[in-house]
Design a protein around this motif. Structure first.
Motif, PDB file in Angstrom:
ATOM      1  N   TYR A  88     -18.184 -14.937   9.122  1.00 40.99           N
ATOM      2  CA  TYR A  88     -18.128 -13.464   8.733  1.00 40.99           C
ATOM      3  C   TYR A  88     -17.536 -13.588   7.314  1.00 40.99           C
ATOM      4  O   TYR A  88     -17.121 -14.469   6.868  1.00 40.99           O
ATOM      5  N   ARG A 201     -17.058  -8.755  14.267  1.00 40.61           N
ATOM      6  CA  ARG A 201     -16.428  -7.783  13.409  1.00 40.61           C
ATOM      7  C   ARG A 201     -17.465  -7.336  12.453  1.00 40.61           C
ATOM      8  O   ARG A 201     -18.352  -7.628  12.145  1.00 40.61           O
ATOM      9  N   ASP A 271     -12.905  -7.456   7.999  1.00 40.94           N
ATOM     10  CA  ASP A 271     -12.957  -8.628   8.922  1.00 40.94           C
ATOM     11  C   ASP A 271     -11.980  -8.635  10.062  1.00 40.94           C
ATOM     12  O   ASP A 271     -11.916  -9.469  11.035  1.00 40.94           O
ATOM     13  N   ASN A 272     -11.256  -7.450  10.018  1.00 40.50           N
ATOM     14  CA  ASN A 272     -10.273  -7.353  11.030  1.00 40.50           C
ATOM     15  C   ASN A 272     -10.681  -6.074  12.159  1.00 40.50           C
ATOM     16  O   ASN A 272      -9.789  -5.508  12.707  1.00 40.50           O
ATOM     17  N   ASP A 281      -6.956  -9.012  15.992  1.00 43.48           N
ATOM     18  CA  ASP A 281      -6.055  -9.567  15.025  1.00 43.48           C
ATOM     19  C   ASP A 281      -4.902  -8.943  14.756  1.00 43.48           C
ATOM     20  O   ASP A 281      -4.519  -8.317  13.861  1.00 43.48           O
TER      21      ASP A 281
END
Ligand code: AMP
Ligand code: MG
Length: 518
Positions: A88, A201, A271-272, A281
């Motif tokens: 990702y 994600r 990405d979280n 995360d």
């Protein structure tokens, strides 16, 4: 015997690199790379969640078996497990960061439990992958423990989240510079097993759009909708629109839930952000002690406060805009994505007023309530009032005889309480007048408020106490906190677990300030 039934759809239905190589690299054209966890010398089970074990149909005996320890420390794979790291990208602190990927997370496959539910297993801290860049693929005990506890605490608060099955120390040191001040030291390493229906994600979609790999993007979209959003149906055009709308709605609901309980994620990079609308995360997150919308626990964000409590709704929308930009590459029209974002705004607005009504005990939100609510939030910020304590005490206020003394325990400083008495007294009068406008009783309002205003939250100093004890081999604090986290809305907690942040915790690392070093 630990026995799972696996259906590893992510790696079976999406393209991946099958050759195992640890060389850090850009993985073009694939969604995942085959990789094995790196074994550890002396795994020890520190804690597990019995609720998550149940979800996976694991008995107590299973969890305490050698097989379990070996599998969930990354030393061996159980029958049917296949290990992989996914690719990702992401926007970090407002800028495109390129490929990131599972740098220290390793998927073990998707368990289908006896109820037919899909639960993906993922180790965190089990060694390097092609996405580790310069990282070691490992995690320290303190951050692993914080993620383990907070995942479960979040779940019991009723907030969508990834779950945590186990916390295992590796017996191997991990070198970290916790305060980024040049003082690296060896810390105990740990591996947790996270569990969720999907770990996809926003960044999983962004990477293919950024690389111009639109076929792969389309493939991932189709896969995600059919596996993770089975209720979304319609023509090809409608499906994408309905799905994005659903992602926007879930994201809006999630961020309002964080506001309700005073949770600051700390690193809301794309990405979280979970495509399922789960909290994912857990890094330098924090729970609000004294109310302050500008507060962030993340020292990396100390200058700009990009991810502070009050900015979370805006930043979630910004992240959805980045997702929309990626999806625009395969969308029949841009307007369906714009509609989704408008739906985010509407959902956010409605959900916030519903949430605030519930927190304050209003039966129905009225437009004038904005002033009343904003005023008390301003006062609470100025007067350093503990958020959790305040709302539990507010529930005890009698509408006919509002007594300010009841709120005293929410103040950190007695002198500030004295100097702010008049302001809070006036506000309380207005609050009481507002309550008198609804058909209600003190008793039923109190019950309603106590169902949305938690009595127990995993304050940073509590998690830090669990870390300090666990570092010395004592897991009793973890167990105490897990037990309290199971009933966050109950009044029945020992006083040390619901105490406001103590003086000693104000400047202690891990209690009020957290770095990303983990
Ligand atoms: P985070 O800030 O934890 O969301 O991580 C951002 C990116 O850095 C992700 O791609 C992680 O996999 C990667 N990462 C963080 N810590 C490590 C580590 N110790 N080793 C390898 N990759 C890491
Ligand atoms: Mg991350």
């Amino acid at each position: 015997m630990v026995q799972f039934s696996f259906d590893n759809s992510f790696i079976n239905q999406l393209p991946g690199y099958h050759e195992v190589s640890l060389r850090p690299r850009q993985t073009h054209g694939v969604c995942w790379s085959k990789i094995f966890p790196t074994p550890v010398s002396k795994p020890t089970l520190l804690a597990f969640s019995s609720e998550v074990a149940n979800l996976l149909n694991l008995s107590d005996e299973d969890v305490h078996s050698e097989e379990f320890l070996e599998a969930f420390s990354g030393n061996s794979l159980l029958p049917g497990m296949e290990s992989y790291a996914t690719c990702y990208g992401g926007h970090q602190f407002g800028s495109w960061a390129g490929q990131l990927g599972d740098g220290r997370a390793i998927g073990l496959g998707e368990v289908i439990n006896s109820a037919g539910e899909r639960w993906e297993l993922q180790l965190k801290g089990a060694g390097p992958t092609p996405y580790s860049r310069r990282g070691d693929g490992r995690a320290v005990l303190r951050s692993s423990l914080r993620e383990f506890l907070c995942s479960e605490a979040m779940h019991h608060l009723g907030i969508p989240t990834t779950r945590a099955l186990s916390l295992i120390t590796t017996g191997e040191p991990v070198i970290r510079d916790m305060l980024y001040d040049g003082n690296s030291k060896a810390e105990p390493g740990a591996v947790i097993c996270r569990v969720a229906p999907s770990f996809t994600r926003f960044g999983h979609f962004e990477i293919y759009a950024a690389r111009g790999e639109y076929d792969l993007l389309q493939q991932l979209v189709n896969f995600t909708i059919s596996r993770d959003f089975p209720n979304i149906t319609g023509s090809q055009t409608e499906i994408l629109a309905n799905w994005f709308r659903e992602v926007c709605e879930r994201s809006a609901r999630l961020v309002v839930e964080w506001l309700r309980v005073g949770f600051v994620h700390g690193v809301l990079n794309t990405d979280n952000m979970s495509i399922l609308g789960l909290t994912i995360d857990f890094g330098p997150y924090g729970w609000m002690d004294n109310f302050d919308p500008n507060w962030t626990p993340n020292t990396t964000d100390a200058e700009f406060h990009r991810y502070c409590l009050g900015k979370q709704p805006k930043v979630v929308r910004w992240n959805l805009e980045r997702l929309a930009e990626a999806l625009a590459r395969v969308a029949p029209s841009k307007s369906i994505l714009e509609d989704g974002l408008v739906h985010f705004d509407e959902t956010l607005q409605n959900t916030i007023t519903t949430m605030l009504s519930a927190k304050f005990g209003f039966l129905k939100w009225q437009d004038e309530d904005v002033d009343l609510v904003n005023l008390v939030f301003e006062l609470m910020t100025k007067a350093e009032v503990d958020m959790t304590e305040f709302f539990r005490r507010l529930a005890d206020i009698k509408q006919h005889s509002p007594n300010l003394e009841i709120l005293r325990s929410a103040f950190y400083q007695p002198d500030i309480y004295e100097s702010h008495r008049a302001f809070f007294g006036n506000w309380l009068q207005r609050y009481s007048t507002r309550l008198s406008m609804q058909e209600d009783t003190d008793g039923s309002r109190r019950l309603r408020m106590n169902l949305v205003n938690p009595r127990f939250v995993l304050r940073n100093y509590l998690a830090q106490q669990a870390i300090d004890a666990a570092t010395l081999g004592d897991t009793s604090v973890i167990e105490k906190l897990m037990e309290a986290a199971r009933n966050p809305y109950s009044d029945n907690h020992s006083s040390d677990l619901i105490a406001k942040r103590p003086e000693w915790a104000i400047n202690k690392p891990g209690c009020s300030m957290l770095s990303c070093s983990s």
